[in-house]
Design a protein around this motif. Structure first.
Motif, PDB file in Angstrom:
ATOM      1  N   GLN A  64       4.700  -1.368   8.192  1.00  0.00           N
ATOM      2  CA  GLN A  64       4.417  -0.234   7.926  1.00  0.00           C
ATOM      3  C   GLN A  64       5.804   0.325   6.864  1.00  0.00           C
ATOM      4  N   ARG A  65       6.978  -0.208   6.911  1.00  0.00           N
ATOM      5  CA  ARG A  65       7.886   0.248   6.052  1.00  0.00           C
ATOM      6  C   ARG A  65       7.707  -0.811   4.719  1.00  0.00           C
ATOM      7  N   VAL A  66       7.081  -1.918   5.036  1.00  0.00           N
ATOM      8  CA  VAL A  66       6.759  -2.615   3.726  1.00  0.00           C
ATOM      9  C   VAL A  66       5.798  -1.887   2.767  1.00  0.00           C
ATOM     10  N   LEU A  67       4.862  -1.573   3.492  1.00  0.00           N
ATOM     11  CA  LEU A  67       3.598  -0.824   2.862  1.00  0.00           C
ATOM     12  C   LEU A  67       4.143   0.268   2.289  1.00  0.00           C
ATOM     13  N   TRP A  68       4.685   1.310   2.980  1.00  0.00           N
ATOM     14  CA  TRP A  68       4.867   2.668   2.437  1.00  0.00           C
ATOM     15  C   TRP A  68       6.074   2.762   1.740  1.00  0.00           C
ATOM     16  N   GLN A  69       7.100   2.079   1.938  1.00  0.00           N
ATOM     17  CA  GLN A  69       8.146   2.207   1.234  1.00  0.00           C
ATOM     18  C   GLN A  69       8.610   1.271   0.058  1.00  0.00           C
ATOM     19  N   HIS A  70       7.898   0.189  -0.001  1.00  0.00           N
ATOM     20  CA  HIS A  70       8.270  -0.940  -1.039  1.00  0.00           C
ATOM     21  C   HIS A  70       6.886  -1.196  -1.814  1.00  0.00           C
ATOM     22  N   ALA A  71       5.838  -1.512  -1.081  1.00  0.00           N
ATOM     23  CA  ALA A  71       4.596  -1.396  -2.049  1.00  0.00           C
ATOM     24  C   ALA A  71       3.950  -0.063  -2.728  1.00  0.00           C
ATOM     25  N   LEU A  72       4.034   0.908  -1.959  1.00  0.00           N
ATOM     26  CA  LEU A  72       3.326   2.173  -2.374  1.00  0.00           C
ATOM     27  C   LEU A  72       4.089   2.305  -3.716  1.00  0.00           C
ATOM     28  N   PRO A  73       5.295   2.726  -3.743  1.00  0.00           N
ATOM     29  CA  PRO A  73       6.064   3.259  -5.042  1.00  0.00           C
ATOM     30  C   PRO A  73       5.414   2.383  -6.159  1.00  0.00           C
ATOM     31  N   LEU A 113       1.821   3.062  -7.219  1.00  0.00           N
ATOM     32  CA  LEU A 113       1.425   4.224  -7.666  1.00  0.00           C
ATOM     33  C   LEU A 113       1.579   4.463  -9.168  1.00  0.00           C
ATOM     34  N   LEU A 114       2.273   3.528  -9.979  1.00  0.00           N
ATOM     35  CA  LEU A 114       2.281   3.859 -11.324  1.00  0.00           C
ATOM     36  C   LEU A 114       1.116   3.992 -11.943  1.00  0.00           C
ATOM     37  N   THR A 129      -6.317  13.635  -5.184  1.00  0.00           N
ATOM     38  CA  THR A 129      -5.168  12.593  -5.424  1.00  0.00           C
ATOM     39  C   THR A 129      -4.398  12.056  -4.262  1.00  0.00           C
ATOM     40  N   VAL A 130      -4.259  13.102  -3.343  1.00  0.00           N
ATOM     41  CA  VAL A 130      -3.580  12.604  -1.967  1.00  0.00           C
ATOM     42  C   VAL A 130      -4.595  11.727  -1.191  1.00  0.00           C
ATOM     43  N   GLY A 131      -5.747  12.054  -1.032  1.00  0.00           N
ATOM     44  CA  GLY A 131      -6.747  11.123  -0.297  1.00  0.00           C
ATOM     45  C   GLY A 131      -7.064   9.750  -1.159  1.00  0.00           C
ATOM     46  N   GLY A 132      -7.067  10.064  -2.173  1.00  0.00           N
ATOM     47  CA  GLY A 132      -7.050   8.579  -2.818  1.00  0.00           C
ATOM     48  C   GLY A 132      -5.986   7.664  -2.841  1.00  0.00           C
ATOM     49  N   VAL A 133      -4.884   8.238  -2.769  1.00  0.00           N
ATOM     50  CA  VAL A 133      -3.896   7.314  -2.465  1.00  0.00           C
ATOM     51  C   VAL A 133      -3.823   6.917  -1.233  1.00  0.00           C
ATOM     52  N   VAL A 134      -3.912   7.593  -0.108  1.00  0.00           N
ATOM     53  CA  VAL A 134      -3.848   7.336   1.457  1.00  0.00           C
ATOM     54  C   VAL A 134      -4.994   6.438   1.827  1.00  0.00           C
ATOM     55  N   LEU A 135      -6.337   6.626   1.406  1.00  0.00           N
ATOM     56  CA  LEU A 135      -7.314   5.814   1.550  1.00  0.00           C
ATOM     57  C   LEU A 135      -7.313   4.688   1.077  1.00  0.00           C
ATOM     58  N   GLY A 136      -6.663   4.637  -0.312  1.00  0.00           N
ATOM     59  CA  GLY A 136      -6.809   3.249  -0.780  1.00  0.00           C
ATOM     60  C   GLY A 136      -5.608   2.315  -0.398  1.00  0.00           C
ATOM     61  N   ALA A 137      -4.494   3.010  -0.090  1.00  0.00           N
ATOM     62  CA  ALA A 137      -3.488   2.028   0.468  1.00  0.00           C
ATOM     63  C   ALA A 137      -3.939   1.764   1.843  1.00  0.00           C
ATOM     64  N   MET A 173      -2.664  -1.545  -4.900  1.00  0.00           N
ATOM     65  CA  MET A 173      -1.611  -1.811  -3.697  1.00  0.00           C
ATOM     66  C   MET A 173      -2.114  -3.237  -3.477  1.00  0.00           C
ATOM     67  N   ILE A 174      -3.337  -3.959  -3.516  1.00  0.00           N
ATOM     68  CA  ILE A 174      -3.327  -5.291  -3.324  1.00  0.00           C
ATOM     69  C   ILE A 174      -2.639  -5.996  -4.127  1.00  0.00           C
ATOM     70  N   GLU A 175      -2.537  -5.649  -5.404  1.00  0.00           N
ATOM     71  CA  GLU A 175      -1.419  -6.386  -6.502  1.00  0.00           C
ATOM     72  C   GLU A 175      -0.322  -6.311  -6.136  1.00  0.00           C
ATOM     73  N   SER A 176       0.313  -5.029  -5.724  1.00  0.00           N
ATOM     74  CA  SER A 176       1.657  -4.857  -5.408  1.00  0.00           C
ATOM     75  C   SER A 176       2.078  -5.417  -4.077  1.00  0.00           C
ATOM     76  N   LEU A 177       1.236  -5.801  -3.162  1.00  0.00           N
ATOM     77  CA  LEU A 177       1.487  -6.429  -1.921  1.00  0.00           C
ATOM     78  C   LEU A 177       1.408  -8.175  -2.170  1.00  0.00           C
ATOM     79  N   GLY A 178       1.008  -8.357  -3.198  1.00  0.00           N
ATOM     80  CA  GLY A 178       1.249  -9.721  -3.644  1.00  0.00           C
ATOM     81  C   GLY A 178       2.366 -10.340  -4.294  1.00  0.00           C
ATOM     82  N   GLN A 179       3.315  -9.413  -4.823  1.00  0.00           N
ATOM     83  CA  GLN A 179       4.550  -9.455  -5.358  1.00  0.00           C
ATOM     84  C   GLN A 179       5.582 -10.317  -4.566  1.00  0.00           C
ATOM     85  N   ASP A 180       6.483 -11.085  -5.201  1.00  0.00           N
ATOM     86  CA  ASP A 180       7.506 -11.626  -4.750  1.00  0.00           C
ATOM     87  C   ASP A 180       8.425 -10.539  -3.835  1.00  0.00           C
TER      88      ASP A 180
END
Length: 326
Positions: free
Chosen positions: A227-236, A239-240, A114-122, A207-214
């Motif tokens: 880095q903040r955009v990726l980990w603090q905004h796109a990642l949460p 994760l759904l 799970t942790v590896g999949g989240v990190v590598l996928g991001a 994550m690709i879908e999340s990064l394309g949001q407004d």
């Protein structure tokens, strides 16, 4: 709230029905399977007719099939899984003795995947269309395509036979109790490999879908670093879908431990299951399948509850008055 209660009530009902169907099908399949449970019980020695009659009556094998089925279902509801033909030991006791060993490799494998999949996928999503994304994606596809038992054998060949770094089988040195960590490494990696690859692919797409949001464009317009955009905004937000995937994967990991434990001679439920099949110990086979099925159903229910709590769309649907539903 009534909608939520009705939803979970239906989920419990469908899970109970599925468990009953699984027990019924397996019970019938084991009944028609070739083999003599009485001979299994006594071993490779001749059995007199008097002894055969006594053991047949003792285990209730002289009763009609439907009667034995009803008795078995009633026993299961009270937690009684019967007695092993091979050792005359309660099946529940045999499973409880092995359950801890199975969880000892299943839980770390779940966390690692799970942790590896989240990190590598991001990371793959962040480096989309670059060499790192291509390498991670190709590796995930290859790892997902490799059967875990074959991977386990290759890991033994490399790290145990050729390099001599890790032990080949068991859970601790001969004559010692407990679990030694070096004995866990190869089984955990083998058990986590396929789920790690699958979760990496799912996380990358999410994550690709999340990064394309407004809201990502809004965060970037505020001058936030990538880095903040990726980990603090796109990642949460990404994760759904992983909540559902991770929850279901734990059930698959527990079920998949059967082959992995056999490869590494790990004394868990999987090895107990394979041994029971070889000995034609039908009640042990039934008991292990029931425990694994219940585990998967419970995990799925918990996953459904957690997803309902973290997804605002489901919370709104459950809390919205029935008359206002579109």
């Amino acid at each position: 709230m009534k909608a939520a209660a009705l939803h979970y009530l239906k989920l419990l009902g469908s899970s109970a029905l599925l468990l009953l169907v699984v027990i019924t099908i397996l019970f019938l399949l084991l009944e028609i399977a070739p083999g003599d449970p009485i001979q299994t019980l006594v071993g490779d020695v001749p059995v007199s007719e008097a002894l055969r009659q006594q053991l047949t009556e003792s285990f209730g094998l002289d009763r009609p099939l439907y009667e034995r089925y009803v008795i078995y279902i009633g026993n299961v509801l009270t937690g009684n899984l019967g007695f092993s033909f091979g050792s005359n030991t309660p099946v529940a006791e045999l499973i409880l003795d092995r359950l801890g060993n199975t969880l000892a490799i299943a839980v770390p494998a779940f966390i690692l995947s799970t942790v590896g999949g989240v990190v590598l996928g991001a990371i793959a999503a962040r480096t989309r269309r670059r060499w790192l994304d291509g390498g991670l994606s190709a590796g995930a596809v290859a790892l997902f395509s490799v059967p875990n038992f074959w991977l386990g054998l290759m890991l033994i060949m490399v790290f145990s036979v050729w390099l001599g770094w890790l032990p080949t089988q068991g859970k601790s040195p001969y004559g010692q109790d407990g679990i030694a960590w070096q004995y866990m490494i190869l089984p955990v990696i083998t058990l986590a490999s396929m789920e790690l690859a699958y979760k990496t692919r799912i996380m990358r797409s999410s994550m690709i879908e999340s990064l394309g949001q407004d809201f990502i464009d809004t965060a970037r317009s505020k001058g936030l670093s990538e880095q903040r955009v990726l980990w603090q905004h796109a990642l949460p937000n990404a994760l759904l879908p992983m909540v559902t995937v991770a929850g279901y994967s734990l059930g698959f990991i527990i079920a998949g431990s059967v082959l992995v434990e056999t490869v590494f001679s790990w004394p868990g439920m999987g090895l107990l299951f394979i041994g029971a099949i070889n000995r034609q110990d039908t009640l042990v086979v039934l008991g292990v399948v029931i425990v694994i099925t219940i585990s998967i159903l419970v995990i799925n229910i918990i996953t459904d509850v957690i997803y309902g709590l973290v997804d605002p769309r489901l919370r709104a649907r459950f809390t919205q008055p029935a008359g206002s539903m579109a």
